[in-house]
Design a protein around this motif. Sequence first.
Motif, PDB file in Angstrom:
ATOM      1  N   MET A 109       0.833  -1.204   0.000  1.00  0.00           N
ATOM      2  CA  MET A 109       0.000   0.000   0.000  1.00  0.00           C
ATOM      3  C   MET A 109       0.867   1.253   0.000  1.00  0.00           C
ATOM      4  N   ARG A 110       1.894   1.241   0.826  1.00  0.00           N
ATOM      5  CA  ARG A 110       2.760   2.406   0.922  1.00  0.00           C
ATOM      6  C   ARG A 110       3.494   2.661  -0.393  1.00  0.00           C
ATOM      7  N   ALA A 111       3.971   1.583  -1.024  1.00  0.00           N
ATOM      8  CA  ALA A 111       4.695   1.733  -2.287  1.00  0.00           C
ATOM      9  C   ALA A 111       3.820   2.388  -3.352  1.00  0.00           C
ATOM     10  N   VAL A 112       2.582   1.946  -3.452  1.00  0.00           N
ATOM     11  CA  VAL A 112       1.670   2.500  -4.459  1.00  0.00           C
ATOM     12  C   VAL A 112       1.329   3.953  -4.147  1.00  0.00           C
ATOM     13  N   LEU A 113       1.004   4.238  -2.891  1.00  0.00           N
ATOM     14  CA  LEU A 113       0.596   5.593  -2.517  1.00  0.00           C
ATOM     15  C   LEU A 113       1.744   6.588  -2.665  1.00  0.00           C
ATOM     16  N   GLU A 114       2.929   6.214  -2.180  1.00  0.00           N
ATOM     17  CA  GLU A 114       4.044   7.162  -2.225  1.00  0.00           C
ATOM     18  C   GLU A 114       4.491   7.448  -3.656  1.00  0.00           C
ATOM     19  N   SER A 115       4.551   6.424  -4.488  1.00  0.00           N
ATOM     20  CA  SER A 115       4.976   6.667  -5.873  1.00  0.00           C
ATOM     21  C   SER A 115       3.960   7.542  -6.599  1.00  0.00           C
ATOM     22  N   TYR A 116       2.671   7.329  -6.310  1.00  0.00           N
ATOM     23  CA  TYR A 116       1.633   8.166  -6.928  1.00  0.00           C
ATOM     24  C   TYR A 116       1.784   9.623  -6.483  1.00  0.00           C
ATOM     25  N   MET A 117       1.998   9.827  -5.181  1.00  0.00           N
ATOM     26  CA  MET A 117       2.135  11.193  -4.687  1.00  0.00           C
ATOM     27  C   MET A 117       3.396  11.862  -5.223  1.00  0.00           C
ATOM     28  N   ALA A 122       6.594  15.888  -7.705  1.00  0.00           N
ATOM     29  CA  ALA A 122       7.929  16.154  -8.258  1.00  0.00           C
ATOM     30  C   ALA A 122       7.987  17.356  -9.205  1.00  0.00           C
ATOM     31  N   PRO A 123       7.040  17.519 -10.134  1.00  0.00           N
ATOM     32  CA  PRO A 123       7.133  18.671 -11.044  1.00  0.00           C
ATOM     33  C   PRO A 123       7.008  20.022 -10.335  1.00  0.00           C
ATOM     34  N   LYS A 124       6.482  20.026  -9.102  1.00  0.00           N
ATOM     35  CA  LYS A 124       6.265  21.275  -8.376  1.00  0.00           C
ATOM     36  C   LYS A 124       7.391  21.600  -7.388  1.00  0.00           C
ATOM     37  N   LEU A 125       8.351  20.694  -7.227  1.00  0.00           N
ATOM     38  CA  LEU A 125       9.402  20.911  -6.235  1.00  0.00           C
ATOM     39  C   LEU A 125      10.374  21.984  -6.721  1.00  0.00           C
ATOM     40  N   ASP A 126      10.538  23.036  -5.928  1.00  0.00           N
ATOM     41  CA  ASP A 126      11.432  24.129  -6.338  1.00  0.00           C
ATOM     42  C   ASP A 126      12.846  23.893  -5.803  1.00  0.00           C
ATOM     43  N   LYS A 127      13.724  24.828  -6.089  1.00  0.00           N
ATOM     44  CA  LYS A 127      15.132  24.672  -5.719  1.00  0.00           C
ATOM     45  C   LYS A 127      15.306  24.554  -4.213  1.00  0.00           C
ATOM     46  N   ALA A 128      14.521  25.315  -3.457  1.00  0.00           N
ATOM     47  CA  ALA A 128      14.658  25.268  -1.999  1.00  0.00           C
ATOM     48  C   ALA A 128      14.343  23.876  -1.464  1.00  0.00           C
ATOM     49  N   VAL A 129      13.299  23.256  -1.998  1.00  0.00           N
ATOM     50  CA  VAL A 129      12.931  21.909  -1.546  1.00  0.00           C
ATOM     51  C   VAL A 129      13.974  20.891  -1.989  1.00  0.00           C
ATOM     52  N   LEU A 130      14.461  21.042  -3.227  1.00  0.00           N
ATOM     53  CA  LEU A 130      15.501  20.129  -3.710  1.00  0.00           C
ATOM     54  C   LEU A 130      16.771  20.248  -2.866  1.00  0.00           C
ATOM     55  N   ASP A 131      17.120  21.467  -2.474  1.00  0.00           N
ATOM     56  CA  ASP A 131      18.285  21.663  -1.604  1.00  0.00           C
ATOM     57  C   ASP A 131      18.049  20.991  -0.249  1.00  0.00           C
ATOM     58  N   ARG A 132      16.820  21.068   0.221  1.00  0.00           N
ATOM     59  CA  ARG A 132      16.500  20.421   1.505  1.00  0.00           C
ATOM     60  C   ARG A 132      16.637  18.906   1.389  1.00  0.00           C
ATOM     61  N   LYS A 206      18.407  12.263  -7.292  1.00  0.00           N
ATOM     62  CA  LYS A 206      19.071  12.624  -8.557  1.00  0.00           C
ATOM     63  C   LYS A 206      18.091  12.559  -9.730  1.00  0.00           C
ATOM     64  N   ALA A 207      17.194  11.570  -9.704  1.00  0.00           N
ATOM     65  CA  ALA A 207      16.205  11.466 -10.785  1.00  0.00           C
ATOM     66  C   ALA A 207      15.266  12.676 -10.772  1.00  0.00           C
ATOM     67  N   ILE A 208      14.866  13.108  -9.593  1.00  0.00           N
ATOM     68  CA  ILE A 208      14.011  14.300  -9.491  1.00  0.00           C
ATOM     69  C   ILE A 208      14.756  15.533  -9.968  1.00  0.00           C
ATOM     70  N   ALA A 209      16.011  15.663  -9.531  1.00  0.00           N
ATOM     71  CA  ALA A 209      16.806  16.858  -9.856  1.00  0.00           C
ATOM     72  C   ALA A 209      17.012  17.008 -11.362  1.00  0.00           C
ATOM     73  N   ARG A 210      17.114  15.885 -12.083  1.00  0.00           N
ATOM     74  CA  ARG A 210      17.319  16.002 -13.536  1.00  0.00           C
ATOM     75  C   ARG A 210      15.994  15.994 -14.302  1.00  0.00           C
ATOM     76  N   GLY A 211      14.870  16.010 -13.562  1.00  0.00           N
ATOM     77  CA  GLY A 211      13.565  16.130 -14.196  1.00  0.00           C
ATOM     78  C   GLY A 211      12.957  14.822 -14.665  1.00  0.00           C
ATOM     79  N   ASP A 212      13.548  13.684 -14.305  1.00  0.00           N
ATOM     80  CA  ASP A 212      13.012  12.380 -14.705  1.00  0.00           C
ATOM     81  C   ASP A 212      12.079  11.893 -13.602  1.00  0.00           C
ATOM     82  N   HIS A 213      10.891  12.473 -13.577  1.00  0.00           N
ATOM     83  CA  HIS A 213       9.969  12.227 -12.474  1.00  0.00           C
ATOM     84  C   HIS A 213       9.392  10.817 -12.498  1.00  0.00           C
ATOM     85  N   ALA A 214       9.152  10.264 -13.675  1.00  0.00           N
ATOM     86  CA  ALA A 214       8.638   8.900 -13.767  1.00  0.00           C
ATOM     87  C   ALA A 214       9.661   7.912 -13.207  1.00  0.00           C
TER      88      ALA A 214
END
Length: 257
Positions: A109-117, A122-132, A206-214
Amino acid sequence: MDQRTRAILTQQITPKKFERLQWDHGLRERKTMTDYLAAALRTAIYDGQFADGEELNQVELAQFFGVSRVPIREALRQLQAEGLVQNIAHHRTIVAGLTLPQITELIEMRAVLESYMLRKSAPKLDKAVLDRIRRICNETDTLKDYGARWVVKNWEFHRTLYAAADSQAMVEAVERIHLKIERYARQAGTAERQREAAAEHRLIFKAIARGDHAKAATLLEQHILHTGEVIRRHRALSEGRPLARARAGRRRTALTG
C-alpha cells in the motif's frame, strides 16, 4: 511460552529504550503526565525499542519514570485503544505485533501511494525543496546505525518528496503505515541495508533533480518494496523457515500499481 523466550520478552527497562526523550524536544513539551508517558511509550514501540510480545511491566515503568502506577496504567490504556499493546493473563501488558502478511500488505500500500504522490509532487518541487532533500541525504549518509535518528531522517526524506502533492489524506494514510511498519524495517536492518537505503534515497533525489519524475517514482516504489523484502527475509530467518523468493506476481502487481 518457554522460560528462555519469557526472559527475552521481559527485559529490564533501560534509558536506551527511551533514547529519543534525550533529544526529541517534541516529546518533552509540557503536557499531562499520562500523555507524556503515552507519547514516550508509543514512540519507543514505533522505534522498535520493544519487541512484539515484550512485556511492559507497570512496576518497572513506574520506577523508571519516577511516578506511581496510576499514570502508567492510564497511558497503557491509551496505547491499547490504539492497538499498540494488549492485555493478557494476570493483568500483564505486552506489545502487540503484526503478522508478516499484514506487514507485506502495508508495504505494498505504501509503495503504491508514495509513488503516486511523488508523480504529483515532483514537477512542483522548487530549488529550496531540492536543496533540503539534498541536505537530508547528506545527513542520512553520516548515520551509522538504524537508531532513532535514522527513523526521523528517513521519514523526513519521504515526507519532503511529496510535500507539494496537495494530498493531505494520502500523506496521513502513509504516515500511519510508516509508523506501523518502521519498527520492523529497523529490526531487520543491517549496516549493509542502511547503506543501500541511503544510496537508494540518493538515486531518487538525482532522478528528481534532472527532471526524470517517472523514473524517480519507479525508484521510490522499488525502494519501499526492497525494504519489504528485507523484512520478509529477516522474519523467515528468525522463525527458522527457508528463504523462498517473493512471488513474482505479487511484486509485479505492486510495481505496476
